[in-house]
Write a protein that holds these residues in place. Structure first.
Motif, PDB file in Angstrom:
ATOM      1  N   UNK A  97     -26.955   5.984 -24.999  1.00 37.98           N
ATOM      2  CA  UNK A  97     -27.190   4.893 -25.952  1.00 37.98           C
ATOM      3  C   UNK A  97     -27.685   3.625 -25.270  1.00 37.98           C
ATOM      4  N   UNK A  98     -27.317   3.468 -24.013  1.00 40.72           N
ATOM      5  CA  UNK A  98     -27.575   2.203 -23.338  1.00 40.72           C
ATOM      6  C   UNK A  98     -28.591   2.317 -22.206  1.00 40.72           C
TER       7      UNK A  98
ATOM      8  N   UNK B  46     -29.863  -3.817 -18.870  1.00 46.06           N
ATOM      9  CA  UNK B  46     -29.605  -4.414 -17.559  1.00 46.06           C
ATOM     10  C   UNK B  46     -28.121  -4.303 -17.209  1.00 46.06           C
ATOM     11  N   UNK B  47     -27.811  -4.558 -15.964  1.00 46.32           N
ATOM     12  CA  UNK B  47     -26.411  -4.537 -15.511  1.00 46.32           C
ATOM     13  C   UNK B  47     -25.579  -5.558 -16.271  1.00 46.32           C
TER      14      UNK B  47
ATOM     15  N   UNK C 144     -31.719  -6.452 -24.907  1.00 47.62           N
ATOM     16  CA  UNK C 144     -30.796  -5.325 -24.780  1.00 47.62           C
ATOM     17  C   UNK C 144     -30.452  -4.726 -26.131  1.00 47.62           C
ATOM     18  N   UNK C 145     -30.290  -5.589 -27.129  1.00 48.49           N
ATOM     19  CA  UNK C 145     -30.002  -5.093 -28.477  1.00 48.49           C
ATOM     20  C   UNK C 145     -31.181  -4.287 -29.019  1.00 48.49           C
ATOM     21  N   UNK C 146     -32.396  -4.754 -28.743  1.00 48.09           N
ATOM     22  CA  UNK C 146     -33.594  -4.016 -29.173  1.00 48.09           C
ATOM     23  C   UNK C 146     -33.631  -2.639 -28.524  1.00 48.09           C
TER      24      UNK C 146
ATOM     25  N   UNK D 290     -33.519   1.016 -30.413  1.00 46.34           N
ATOM     26  CA  UNK D 290     -34.536   2.040 -30.127  1.00 46.34           C
ATOM     27  C   UNK D 290     -33.892   3.327 -29.627  1.00 46.34           C
ATOM     28  N   UNK D 291     -32.882   3.218 -28.791  1.00 50.07           N
ATOM     29  CA  UNK D 291     -32.182   4.401 -28.288  1.00 50.07           C
ATOM     30  C   UNK D 291     -31.482   5.150 -29.423  1.00 50.07           C
ATOM     31  N   UNK D 292     -30.847   4.410 -30.321  1.00 50.03           N
ATOM     32  CA  UNK D 292     -30.202   5.057 -31.468  1.00 50.03           C
ATOM     33  C   UNK D 292     -31.246   5.785 -32.305  1.00 50.03           C
TER      34      UNK D 292
END
Length: 149
Positions: free
Chosen positions: A12-13, A17-18, A121-123, A127-129
């Motif tokens: 999902x992530x 970034x770290x 990061x939210x974008x 996109x991953x979801x």
């Protein structure tokens, strides 16, 4: 359990970034379930997704006659519950711990906080979801085609 390691291992992530991973780990809530415990029921209002840190969960769904049918079993680094965050609908399945299980929970409030602080990061997360949901639909279509053919 090291929350950052769980978050970092989740598909999902990917591409975060770290600092973004660390923030998600900080926001997440650690939950424990004994074998047989229900995490959530089909039809309940959904407001969170879960990452599997340890153990296994089984997803089931009621058929037209109301009989609960198994859908799949998930283990680490799997996740579930993301659909209700996207479509704002009730839970489409029941999730029950098959073994003693540890999960990380991220609520809509956690993700709203994350979005305010880490827009990129939210974008990537959304996109991953979308990518993962698309893959699951393709798999379901292939299984349906195989049954009909």
């Amino acid at each position: 359990m090291e929350k950052l390691a769980v978050v970092s291992s989740s598909p999902l992530f990917e591409m975060l970034s770290s600092a973004e991973l660390a923030r998600l780990a900080e926001l997440s809530e650690h939950r424990r379930y004994s074998a047989g415990d229900v995490v959530f029921e089909e039809g309940e209002r959904g407001d969170s997704l879960y990452l599997i840190a340890r153990g296994e969960v089984e997803l089931t769904r009621r058929d037209g006659g109301g009989v609960s049918r198994p859908l799949t079993v998930l283990g680490a680094p799997g996740f579930f519950g993301e659909m209700s965050l996207i479509d704002l609908e009730d839970r489409s399945a029941t999730v029950r711990a098959r073994t003693d299980t540890e999960l990380l929970r991220l609520t809509t409030e956690h993700l709203a906080t994350f979005r305010q602080q880490h827009r990129d990061g939210f974008t990537f997360l959304v996109l991953n979801i979308a990518r993962i949901l698309s893959a699951r639909v393709r798999e379901a279509n292939a299984r349906l085609s195989a049954r009909q053919g």
